[in-house]
Write an enzyme that holds these catalytic residues in place. Structure first.
Site, PDB file in Angstrom:
ATOM      1  N   HIS A 114       0.841  -1.195   0.000  1.00 35.78           N
ATOM      2  CA  HIS A 114       0.000   0.000   0.000  1.00 35.78           C
ATOM      3  C   HIS A 114       0.875   1.243   0.000  1.00 35.78           C
ATOM      4  CE1 HIS A 114      -3.493   2.537   0.753  1.00 35.78           C
ATOM      5  NE2 HIS A 114      -2.716   3.203   1.589  1.00 35.78           N
ATOM      6  N   ASP A 127     -15.070   2.082   8.117  1.00 36.57           N
ATOM      7  CA  ASP A 127     -14.061   3.083   7.752  1.00 36.57           C
ATOM      8  C   ASP A 127     -14.645   4.097   6.779  1.00 36.57           C
ATOM      9  OD1 ASP A 127     -11.388   4.280   7.261  1.00 36.57           O
ATOM     10  OD2 ASP A 127     -11.762   3.450   5.271  1.00 36.57           O
ATOM     11  N   ARG A 138     -15.092  12.206   9.173  1.00 34.55           N
ATOM     12  CA  ARG A 138     -13.818  12.868   9.497  1.00 34.55           C
ATOM     13  C   ARG A 138     -13.552  14.014   8.546  1.00 34.55           C
ATOM     14  NH1 ARG A 138      -9.861   8.206   8.813  1.00 34.55           N
ATOM     15  NH2 ARG A 138      -8.268   9.795   9.167  1.00 34.55           N
ATOM     16  N   SER A 166      -7.494   3.214   9.535  1.00 34.83           N
ATOM     17  CA  SER A 166      -8.269   3.275   8.298  1.00 34.83           C
ATOM     18  C   SER A 166      -7.557   2.497   7.187  1.00 34.83           C
ATOM     19  CB  SER A 166      -8.444   4.754   7.908  1.00 34.83           C
ATOM     20  OG  SER A 166      -8.842   4.889   6.576  1.00 34.83           O
ATOM     21  N   LYS A 177      -8.517  -1.818   5.777  1.00 40.40           N
ATOM     22  CA  LYS A 177      -8.857  -2.198   4.398  1.00 40.40           C
ATOM     23  C   LYS A 177      -7.916  -3.274   3.866  1.00 40.40           C
ATOM     24  CE  LYS A 177      -9.144   2.268   3.773  1.00 40.40           C
ATOM     25  NZ  LYS A 177      -9.285   3.644   3.340  1.00 40.40           N
TER      26      LYS A 177
HETATM   27  N1  URA Z   1      -6.112   7.168   3.444  1.00 39.29           N
HETATM   28  C1  URA Z   1      -6.992   6.331   4.050  1.00 39.29           C
HETATM   29  O1  URA Z   1      -7.323   5.286   3.517  1.00 39.29           O
HETATM   30  N2  URA Z   1      -7.479   6.688   5.247  1.00 39.29           N
HETATM   31  C2  URA Z   1      -7.142   7.811   5.866  1.00 39.29           C
HETATM   32  O2  URA Z   1      -7.624   8.065   6.962  1.00 39.29           O
HETATM   33  C3  URA Z   1      -6.242   8.678   5.226  1.00 39.29           C
HETATM   34  C4  URA Z   1      -5.745   8.330   4.014  1.00 39.29           C
END
Ligand code: URA
Ligand code: CA
Length: 430
Positions: free
Chosen positions: A82, A161, A168, A183, A187
């Site tokens: 990632h 999320d 957020r 977050s 994923k």
């Molecule tokens: N990317 C994400 O997937 N989540 C965040 O909170 C910030 C950047």
């Protein structure tokens, strides 16, 4: 349990238990906890932070809030990668076949997303015929057969999320390390990875603008991985200028092909090797960084990585001859040069401005449903440290119209020149 008590507890800087965190996520996803209480709680997290145990519990609660992919039918240790976002970052297109050639199974689900260019899935769709939607079973079969498949996300991953991120975004609580770390990791965990390699970008084009916050984010994510039993490694890399030369979808596919041929830009090549080494090591395919690097370098020089790339493209319906005939990729009608306004050295290239220029040309989506043009984008000719003469070409815009005023302006704003040779910023910071 009452949400108001948990808000108070976090407000006062106390540590929540796993059960309390689970209660919050369950309640929020079931609409039993309203947005206003969730906002207040996240603001308390923003100010008081979370312990590593709390962050890990939050990550798992979010990962388990929706679909979870089971990759256990794929042999070997599945390593996902990632990147925290950057400009012109084509690493996934290169890394997937590269580490697969070294024997690491790559079962990647990628998004489209918003941004300066499309996501990995959009870029791959620049290859004529390439399909990104596959049933789970066929996805797994392709990975077992070819060691690599990259498909679009179909499942409902970490819906908690998604809901929290939306909140957020409008309550000034995006920039909290535990919230960002959980977050991202939730994923990746829902997508079934056994091990995770993170590329945390720092610089003008990145989410994290300074090294300290990048280090903190990287540390938080590695700690989550360790606590929840996923081997995790992180690299902090520079994003104070775009990666490679190309920014655009088909243009980045071509750059990825060049890199797999061993003829890519030095920075992109190096970053892929560094991240690839971590992936190979987490997968248990090499004992040391040196051994991993040798494996990957050989995969490039022998042509094996390129061969795996062709097989992967064909397996998903793509025309693999683009590797030898990149002119078959989508193109733009106009190629317009942008010239240096000054003599000197390139001192800075604000990556976010370059990204904006690509987006204005139609390479990226500003809204979820926007249609992107796979052929447009821009190619930089001069990067930080390059000597330039006034009037010399610094970048070429690939556009479908010759009205490129705004993009050209962004590129010119992005470049800063100096009369002395600037210090080169190392690509790999840590
Ligand atoms: N990317 C994400 O997937 N989540 C965040 O909170 C910030 C950047
Ligand atoms: Ca690039």
């Amino acid at each position: 349990m009452r949400m108001v008590d948990l808000i108070e507890k976090k407000r006062d800087g106390l540590v929540l238990t796993d059960e309390e965190i689970q209660f919050i996520i369950d309640g929020y996803i079931k609409d039993e906890i309203p947005d206003y209480q969730m906002s207040a709680w996240m603001m308390a997290v923003f100010f008081k932070g979370m312990t590593a145990d709390e962050t890990a519990a939050l990550t798992m609660a979010m990962a388990q809030s929706g679909d979870q992919v089971d990759l256990s039918n794929i042999k070997g240790i599945k390593v996902d990668k990632h990147s925290t976002g950057g400009v012109g970052d084509t690493t996934t297109l290169i890394l997937a076949p590269l580490v697969a050639a070294a024997g690491v199974p790559v079962a990647k689900m990628s998004g489209r997303g918003l941004g300066h260019t499309g996501g990995t899935i959009d870029k791959l769709e620049a290859v004529p015929g390439f399909h990104t939607e596959w049933p789970q079973q066929e996805f797994i079969e392709m990975v077992n057969k070819n060691k690599v498949a990259v498909v679009g996300q179909s499942g409902n991953f970490a819906p908690a999320d998604k809901k929290m991120y939306g909140l957020r975004d409008v309550t000034a609580t995006v920039n909290s390390i535990p919230l960002i770390a959980s977050s991202i990791m939730s994923k990746k965990i829902a997508a079934g990875a056994d091990a995770i390699v993170l590329d945390v970008k720092v610089g003008s084009g990145a989410f994290m603008k300074d090294i300290n916050s990048a280090r903190e984010l990287a540390g938080a994510m590695v700690e989550i991985g360790e606590k929840v039993g996923r081997k995790t490694a992180a690299v902090i890399s520079d994003m104070s200028q775009p990666l490679g030369y190309a920014v655009g979808n088909a243009l980045e596919v071509k750059e990825a092909i060049d890199t797999l041929k061993g003829k890519g830009p030095a920075d992109l090549h190096e970053l892929c090797l560094v991240l690839g080494c971590k992936m190979v090591m987490l997968a248990g395919k090499a004992e040391s960084e040196q051994e991993a690097r040798t494996l990957l370098e050989e995969a490039i020089t022998s042509g094996k990585a390129l061969e795996v790339f062709k097989v992967f493209l064909s397996a998903q319906g793509g025309d693999a001859s683009v590797v030898d005939y990149p002119e078959k990729l989508p193109d733009a009608e106009f190629k317009i040069n942008v010239c240096s306004p000054a003599d000197g050295f390139v001192e800075k290239i604000a990556a976010d401005q370059i990204g904006m220029a690509a987006m204005l040309l139609g390479a990226g989506r500003a809204t979820k449903d926007a249609v992107i043009d796979l052929g447009v984008g821009l190619v930089l000719h001069k990067k930080i440290g390059a000597k330039v003469k006034k009037g010399e070409v610094i970048a070429t815009i690939h556009s479908q119209t010759d009205h490129i005023g705004l993009s050209e302006q962004k590129i010119l704003q992005a470049y800063q020149f100096s009369s002395t040779k600037p210090n080169i910023i190392p690509l790999i910071k840590e």
